[in-house]
Motif scaffolding. Structure first.
Motif, mmCIF file in Angstrom:
data_model
loop_
_atom_site.group_PDB
_atom_site.id
_atom_site.type_symbol
_atom_site.label_atom_id
_atom_site.label_comp_id
_atom_site.label_asym_id
_atom_site.label_seq_id
_atom_site.Cartn_x
_atom_site.Cartn_y
_atom_site.Cartn_z
ATOM 1 N N LEU A 298 0.863 -1.185 0.000
ATOM 2 C CA LEU A 298 0.000 0.000 0.000
ATOM 3 C C LEU A 298 0.894 1.227 0.000
ATOM 4 N N ILE A 299 0.677 2.144 -0.924
ATOM 5 C CA ILE A 299 1.510 3.340 -1.016
ATOM 6 C C ILE A 299 0.660 4.580 -0.920
ATOM 7 N N LEU A 300 1.278 5.674 -0.474
ATOM 8 C CA LEU A 300 0.586 6.948 -0.343
ATOM 9 C C LEU A 300 1.018 7.913 -1.430
ATOM 10 N N ALA A 301 0.038 8.646 -1.989
ATOM 11 C CA ALA A 301 0.322 9.737 -2.910
ATOM 12 C C ALA A 301 -0.867 10.661 -2.891
ATOM 13 N N PHE A 302 -0.635 11.937 -3.191
ATOM 14 C CA PHE A 302 -1.669 12.964 -3.065
ATOM 15 C C PHE A 302 -2.238 12.898 -1.654
ATOM 16 N N SER A 303 -3.582 12.963 -1.517
ATOM 17 C CA SER A 303 -4.168 12.906 -0.179
ATOM 18 C C SER A 303 -4.171 11.488 0.336
ATOM 19 N N LEU A 304 -4.568 10.562 -0.520
ATOM 20 C CA LEU A 304 -4.719 9.186 -0.060
ATOM 21 C C LEU A 304 -4.705 8.296 -1.272
ATOM 22 N N ILE A 305 -3.784 7.361 -1.347
ATOM 23 C CA ILE A 305 -3.713 6.468 -2.500
ATOM 24 C C ILE A 305 -3.573 5.046 -2.002
ATOM 25 N N VAL A 306 -4.321 4.176 -2.619
ATOM 26 C CA VAL A 306 -4.240 2.771 -2.243
ATOM 27 C C VAL A 306 -3.769 1.985 -3.441
ATOM 28 N N ALA B 11 -13.354 9.741 -0.382
ATOM 29 C CA ALA B 11 -12.027 9.151 -0.588
ATOM 30 C C ALA B 11 -11.687 8.063 0.435
ATOM 31 N N PRO B 12 -11.880 8.293 1.746
ATOM 32 C CA PRO B 12 -11.566 7.221 2.706
ATOM 33 C C PRO B 12 -12.464 5.993 2.551
ATOM 34 N N VAL B 13 -13.697 6.209 2.096
ATOM 35 C CA VAL B 13 -14.635 5.092 1.903
ATOM 36 C C VAL B 13 -14.154 4.198 0.758
ATOM 37 N N ILE B 14 -13.849 4.823 -0.387
ATOM 38 C CA ILE B 14 -13.377 4.056 -1.544
ATOM 39 C C ILE B 14 -12.046 3.387 -1.215
ATOM 40 N N SER B 15 -11.185 4.082 -0.487
ATOM 41 C CA SER B 15 -9.889 3.510 -0.109
ATOM 42 C C SER B 15 -10.063 2.284 0.779
ATOM 43 N N ALA B 16 -11.005 2.341 1.718
ATOM 44 C CA ALA B 16 -11.247 1.206 2.608
ATOM 45 C C ALA B 16 -11.755 -0.002 1.827
ATOM 46 N N ILE B 17 -12.664 0.240 0.886
ATOM 47 C CA ILE B 17 -13.177 -0.859 0.062
ATOM 48 C C ILE B 17 -12.071 -1.412 -0.823
ATOM 49 N N PHE C 22 -9.213 -12.635 -16.570
ATOM 50 C CA PHE C 22 -8.324 -11.474 -16.469
ATOM 51 C C PHE C 22 -6.872 -11.955 -16.386
ATOM 52 N N PRO C 23 -5.914 -11.128 -16.807
ATOM 53 C CA PRO C 23 -4.500 -11.506 -16.703
ATOM 54 C C PRO C 23 -4.009 -11.459 -15.259
ATOM 55 N N GLU C 24 -2.874 -12.101 -15.033
ATOM 56 C CA GLU C 24 -2.297 -12.128 -13.689
ATOM 57 C C GLU C 24 -1.479 -10.859 -13.474
ATOM 58 N N GLU C 25 -2.189 -9.764 -13.343
ATOM 59 C CA GLU C 25 -1.554 -8.462 -13.104
ATOM 60 C C GLU C 25 -1.986 -7.912 -11.754
ATOM 61 N N ASN C 26 -1.093 -7.179 -11.131
ATOM 62 C CA ASN C 26 -1.371 -6.610 -9.826
ATOM 63 C C ASN C 26 -2.554 -5.646 -9.880
ATOM 64 N N ILE C 27 -3.423 -5.709 -8.887
ATOM 65 C CA ILE C 27 -4.536 -4.763 -8.775
ATOM 66 C C ILE C 27 -3.987 -3.457 -8.215
ATOM 67 N N ILE C 28 -4.199 -2.372 -8.928
ATOM 68 C CA ILE C 28 -3.720 -1.060 -8.492
ATOM 69 C C ILE C 28 -4.901 -0.091 -8.505
ATOM 70 N N ILE C 29 -5.224 0.464 -7.359
ATOM 71 C CA ILE C 29 -6.345 1.397 -7.244
ATOM 72 C C ILE C 29 -5.856 2.667 -6.549
ATOM 73 N N TYR C 30 -5.897 3.771 -7.269
ATOM 74 C CA TYR C 30 -5.455 5.058 -6.727
ATOM 75 C C TYR C 30 -6.671 5.886 -6.337
ATOM 76 N N VAL C 31 -6.612 6.473 -5.153
ATOM 77 C CA VAL C 31 -7.707 7.323 -4.671
ATOM 78 C C VAL C 31 -7.118 8.637 -4.185
ATOM 79 N N SER C 32 -7.508 9.749 -4.788
ATOM 80 C CA SER C 32 -6.990 11.052 -4.366
ATOM 81 C C SER C 32 -8.131 12.010 -4.088
ATOM 82 N N ALA C 33 -7.997 12.760 -2.993
ATOM 83 C CA ALA C 33 -9.035 13.707 -2.585
ATOM 84 C C ALA C 33 -8.685 15.114 -3.039
ATOM 85 N N GLY C 34 -9.700 15.836 -3.511
ATOM 86 C CA GLY C 34 -9.473 17.219 -3.937
ATOM 87 C C GLY C 34 -10.760 18.010 -4.014
ATOM 88 N N GLY C 35 -11.862 17.394 -3.582
ATOM 89 C CA GLY C 35 -13.155 18.067 -3.620
ATOM 90 C C GLY C 35 -14.042 17.544 -4.733
#
Length: 310
Positions: A11-19, A58-64, A82-95
């Motif tokens: 799990l990595i952080l970027a912007f306000s909140l990134i998952v 943003a925190p709701v989508i990040s938690a899910i 689906f291919p065997e690729e890592n699931i990557i989901i970015y969530v950023s808050a800005g209004g």
């Protein structure tokens, strides 16, 4: 290192909140005929999904997303096609406005809005798909050390308007038994979806006082109320539930901000929680949206203090 620890480390952080999610598995070799065939079939597969917008959502989508990544790790575990690729989901808050803009400009797959979608946004978002995840309300809340709620736990729309416009500057102007101390008004930034809802439902054509503290997020707004006994602000119903006892929501026009009153519409300062997209969803996007709209997703929405749509 077990799978759960590996996922959490990814799990990595970027912007306000990134998952984001990753796996400790090696990349499958293209020499394997079956894998090569699957890669060809999914050559345009997009493993990354991006969300931008509302700081409330943003925190709701990040938690899910965190739960989704923990459970599956790679996309082939979601769907064998689906291919065997890592699931990557970015969530950023800005209004909410930024979320709509990101979808219009194509800089994010999904926009998160804690308000209704404006007509002009609907016109600009091509082939719009919108998903209502739940309902939130803006509670008029004060610090527990403020005696207002023990003397007067119910404010009329007109009284709220006078407080937030600056017509009432001191607490004893609301009730003579209160201290002659200045009212500290806390709002979301003017461009946020929360302020737009508050402006439309309470203020109308009257503007908030110029010296009101503008918080960059709903979390920051709630923190200001918790830290200052003379503060008052429109705290999200979900954030009040997450900080139970640390701030006190008041009745508005005799109606308490409860789940039941929000659902039946008697509490008027409410707003939808919406995710919007331009065009059809890709198979991966649809799979994650199904997770958001599932019973488990609704449970997370409710656990975070909001009223799920399902």
């Amino acid at each position: 290192m077990n799978k759960r620890i590996t996922i959490l480390l990814c799990l990595i952080l970027a912007f306000s909140l990134i998952v984001a999610g990753c796996s400790n598995q090696e990349t499958p070799s293209s020499e394997n005929g079956e894998v090569a065939e699957k890669a060809g079939e999914n050559g345009d597969f997009k493993a990354q999904i991006t969300f931008s917008g509302s700081s409330t959502l943003a925190p709701v989508i990040s938690a899910i997303a965190t739960g989704f990544i923990e459970e599956h790790t790679t996309w082939n575990n979601v769907d064998s096609s689906f291919p065997e690729e890592n699931i990557i989901i970015y969530v950023s808050a800005g209004g909410s406005g930024a979320g709509a803009k990101a979808v219009i400009e194509g800089t994010s797959d999904f926009g998160m809005l804690a308000r209704e979608i404006k007509d002009e946004e609907k016109e600009k978002i091509k082939d719009m798909n919108a998903f209502k995840l739940g309902v939130d309300a803006l509670t008029i809340s004060v610090n527990p050390e403020n005696p207002l709620y023990t003397i007067k736990d119910d404010l009329s729309s007109e009284e709220i308007k006078k407080i937030f416009s600056g017509e009432y500057k001191y607490w004893d102007e609301i009730d003579s038994s209160l201290a002659h101390e200045e009212i500290v008004v806390v709002i979301r930034d003017i461009g946020g979806g929360a302020h737009e809802v508050f402006q439309n439902t309470i203020m109308g054509d009257t503007q908030v006082r110029e010296d009101a503290i503008q918080a960059p997020s709903m979390g920051a707004l709630v923190t200001k109320i918790i830290e200052n006994k003379n503060a008052i602000g429109y705290a999200s119903f979900g954030m009040v539930n997450q900080n139970e006892g640390k701030l006190i929501p008041l009745k508005v026009n005799g109606v308490e901000p409860t789940k039941e009153n929000i659902i039946n519409g008697s509490y008027k300062i409410s707003r939808p929680l919406i995710v919007v997209k331009s065009g059809e969803l890709t198979p991966a996007q649809q799979a994650f949206m199904d997770a958001i709209m599932s019973e488990k997703g609704s449970q997370i929405i409710e656990e975070m203090g909001y009223v799920p749509a399902n």
